[in-house]
Design an enzyme around this catalytic site. Sequence first.
Site: not given
Length: 383
Positions: A70, A72, A102, A134, A162
Amino acid sequence: MINSRDLLATLVGFDTTSRESNLQLIEFVRDYLAGFDVPCELVYNDERSKANLFATIGPAQLPGIVLSGHTDVVPVDGQPWSVAPFELSERDGKLYGRGTADMKGYIACVLALVPALVKATLKRPVHIALSYDEEVGCLGVRSLLKALEQRPVKPMLCIIGEPTELKPVLGHKGKLAMRCDIHGQACHSAYAPLGVNAIEYAAELIGELGRIGQRLKDPEHHDARFDPPFSTVQTGVITGGNALNIVPADCRFDFEIRALPAHDPSEVAQALQSYAEQHVLPRMRAVSEQSDIRFSELSAYPGLATDARSEAAELIAAFSGSREFGTVAFGTEGGLFDAAGIPTVVCGPGSMEQGHKPDEFVSLAQLHGCDAMLQRLLLSISG
């Protein structure tokens, strides 16, 4: 020479906080891929202010491997950063910046692999999937998965990058976030019994929610693979009231359920709603017929529970070099990929211990370790 560190510096430079657009980052990746003659598809939100990206390298007619992340990041507001959060800083073997752990570190490693992927003769395709929003409920990836459902061939594996310190993770909890709105009747506080105090009835519901949470702690509901080993419930936000001498007519609280993969979190919401309808609302309406209690869903995503004996588990063990499969407490988009029929594992550089905090970082060792893992993946699917 293109390397993951330099790409990470570029990615961190884009402020892709969930409330902002991610298009600058997506357009950078699109142009970067175009430089290697790799076409990509963008799937926009309704406002066209954000987009997912999907690209394929290799024989698209065969089942392949999705490398998913992701774009964001969470806000930096109010956090005491010692470095500029949207500039990459290096100190003592650590790379600092919002999203380094992250999860822009993983995305940087994936992009750094592109030149080698393009040059290789691939027996299976590699797909690059980047999503938006996300951090606010795994919202963007849903439209991407809907688009993928129309394709004749499904991927054989998705690796969500992740931060897991490059340890393969096969499971995480699901989440259901709910809002409860209580409407009562205002009056002067000197005549409190003539009103319907929305805050006090909200407190009663929150108390019942806590009792439901206590029941979930019973050993019969445990799954020892997770920490904590049971589904959890918590109230995170509450608002209501205007002045101390006014019986409040309205109150709102938000709560969430973090559920084990085998537990349907909607059971908690339904239990609370039944309690409200049977035990709370009748007493409110005895004073004012206009009283009401309304529940609405804010966000939800499923848990992940990939079988340790599955082909997906075998593949991630080979790529990561570890068969010590674990679980994580935080949620990912993995449950949504899995629900779409794409076997999914979670494995990426860095630790969530650094995620969402001031001075977030990923170590250079973890970044290089991720580069090495992706090189092993490349070797395994190259002719």
